[in-house]
Scaffold this motif. Structure first.
Motif, mmCIF file in Angstrom:
data_model
loop_
_atom_site.group_PDB
_atom_site.id
_atom_site.type_symbol
_atom_site.label_atom_id
_atom_site.label_comp_id
_atom_site.label_asym_id
_atom_site.label_seq_id
_atom_site.Cartn_x
_atom_site.Cartn_y
_atom_site.Cartn_z
ATOM 1 N N ILE A 3 -3.272 1.033 -5.019
ATOM 2 C CA ILE A 3 -3.107 -0.417 -4.997
ATOM 3 C C ILE A 3 -3.578 -0.965 -3.659
ATOM 4 O O ILE A 3 -3.176 -0.467 -2.600
ATOM 5 N N LEU A 4 -4.422 -1.987 -3.698
ATOM 6 C CA LEU A 4 -4.841 -2.710 -2.506
ATOM 7 C C LEU A 4 -4.050 -4.004 -2.423
ATOM 8 O O LEU A 4 -4.002 -4.776 -3.390
ATOM 9 N N LEU A 5 -3.426 -4.258 -1.272
ATOM 10 C CA LEU A 5 -2.651 -5.480 -1.079
ATOM 11 C C LEU A 5 -3.258 -6.331 0.027
ATOM 12 O O LEU A 5 -3.698 -5.803 1.057
ATOM 13 N N LEU A 21 5.819 2.823 -2.463
ATOM 14 C CA LEU A 21 5.759 4.124 -1.798
ATOM 15 C C LEU A 21 6.792 5.069 -2.401
ATOM 16 O O LEU A 21 6.508 6.252 -2.627
ATOM 17 N N ALA A 22 7.981 4.548 -2.634
ATOM 18 C CA ALA A 22 9.051 5.367 -3.213
ATOM 19 C C ALA A 22 8.695 5.847 -4.613
ATOM 20 O O ALA A 22 9.197 6.889 -5.069
ATOM 21 N N LYS A 23 7.825 5.110 -5.302
ATOM 22 C CA LYS A 23 7.396 5.498 -6.645
ATOM 23 C C LYS A 23 6.167 6.414 -6.613
ATOM 24 O O LYS A 23 5.664 6.803 -7.671
ATOM 25 N N GLY A 24 5.649 6.703 -5.413
ATOM 26 C CA GLY A 24 4.545 7.641 -5.289
ATOM 27 C C GLY A 24 3.156 7.040 -5.373
ATOM 28 O O GLY A 24 2.169 7.771 -5.506
ATOM 29 N N HIS A 25 3.036 5.705 -5.313
ATOM 30 C CA HIS A 25 1.722 5.075 -5.362
ATOM 31 C C HIS A 25 0.999 5.195 -4.020
ATOM 32 O O HIS A 25 1.634 5.306 -2.967
ATOM 33 N N GLN A 26 -0.316 5.144 -4.060
ATOM 34 C CA GLN A 26 -1.138 5.119 -2.860
ATOM 35 C C GLN A 26 -1.438 3.662 -2.510
ATOM 36 O O GLN A 26 -1.885 2.899 -3.367
ATOM 37 N N LEU A 27 -1.196 3.276 -1.256
ATOM 38 C CA LEU A 27 -1.269 1.879 -0.870
ATOM 39 C C LEU A 27 -2.217 1.661 0.302
ATOM 40 O O LEU A 27 -2.188 2.402 1.288
ATOM 41 N N THR A 28 -3.052 0.633 0.181
ATOM 42 C CA THR A 28 -3.917 0.186 1.265
ATOM 43 C C THR A 28 -3.682 -1.306 1.469
ATOM 44 O O THR A 28 -3.645 -2.063 0.499
#
Length: 300
Positions: A3-5, A21-28
């Protein structure tokens, strides 16, 4: 999911990052200060100051929440230009970058506000309603949504989140009210009859995740609790949560003199209801404002 925010270092963005993050997603997070992203959003979140730095990684979703705070200061010409650029111009830049990508996300969740409807007075507002009275805030939201919807031409599903007043202990609307109410100087604004569409921060985060997961979600959703309250009732209940009186009104002429057109945000309102969210099966944790304020009061 990657996910890009944008706006990831703001109140809602930070909480979303922690949640995902707690759900394990990759974040930018695309930010003007990428060096602060890890501290504000979580050690596992990557910050970039240029979209090109994202590279050719797979991108599953974009959440576009960037925008300078609308109620921080009067709407001078310079302030209006900043508010416009931080929403519409930034979204245009985001779309231009997405158009150049070979691999595109399946969904764009873009921010908006119930201010899209303008001051609606006593009318009950749903997502099927049209703007009642266009002021600068309404025009800003309309242009922001119209820009985001251009992503549909790229094959991207677009969800528009029209957020009400977010109740949180760490910032936002309540941070401005905390001190005067704790000093016993709080009370209704103007005549206090204006409707306030509100939402607890936990429900805001949950509904954005809910819409992200639903492949059939698209278009506008009112992100506000099912039961809006009048301003005078909100003031009374906030005073109760903080164990303080809430009897001193803030006269409308004083607001108009000091804030100019910005005062319309405080003196007007929307009796908005989340009809589409409820129809989609979303369940609010906080339906009434007293339970929301009581949950937050110990941290206020």
């Amino acid at each position: 999911m990657h996910i890009l925010l944008t706006g990831g270092t703001g109140l809602i963005g930070q909480r979303l990052c922690q949640y995902w993050l707690a759900k394990g997603h990759q974040l930018t997070v695309w930010s003007r200060r990428p060096e602060q992203v890890g501290r504000l959003c979580g050690a596992g979140v990557r910050g970039i100051d240029r979209l090109e730095a994202f590279g050719d990684q797979t991108l599953d979703a974009v959440v576009n929440l960037a925008g300078a705070p609308i109620a921080d200061r009067p709407w001078s010409s310079a302030r209006r230009a900043l508010l416009w650029g931080s929403r519409i111009t930034l979204t245009e830049q985001l779309l231009a970058w997405l158009e150049q990508r070979q691999q595109r996300p399946s969904v764009l969740i873009s921010g908006s506000a119930v201010g899209w409807y303008g001051d609606a007075g006593e009318r009950e507002i749903t997502e099927a309603s049209r703007p009642v009275k266009e002021d600068f805030a309404s025009q800003l939201c309309i242009a922001w949504e119209e820009t985001a919807q251009q992503a549909e031409a790229l094959g991207i599903r677009v969800v528009l989140v029209r957020t009400g007043l977010v109740l949180a202990s760490e910032g936002g609307f309540l941070s401005r009210l905390r001190l005067p109410f704790k000093l016993g100087l709080g009370g209704p604004i103007g005549d206090g009859r204006q409707w306030m569409p509100w939402i607890h921060i936990n429900d805001e985060i949950a509904l954005i995740d809910f819409l992200l997961q639903r492949n059939d979600a698209s278009g506008p959703y009112n992100a506000c609790a099912p039961e809006p309250v009048r301003n005078r009732e909100f003031a009374r209940r906030l005073g109760r949560a903080l164990h303080r009186p809430a009897l001193l009104p803030l006269p409308a002429p004083v607001l108009r003199f000091g804030l100019g057109e910005l005062s319309t945000l405080l003196l007007g309102g929307q009796r908005a209801r989340p009809v589409r969210l409820l129809a989609a099966g979303f369940t609010f944790q906080f339906n009434d404002v007293q339970s929301a304020l009581d949950e937050l009061s110990s941290r206020l």
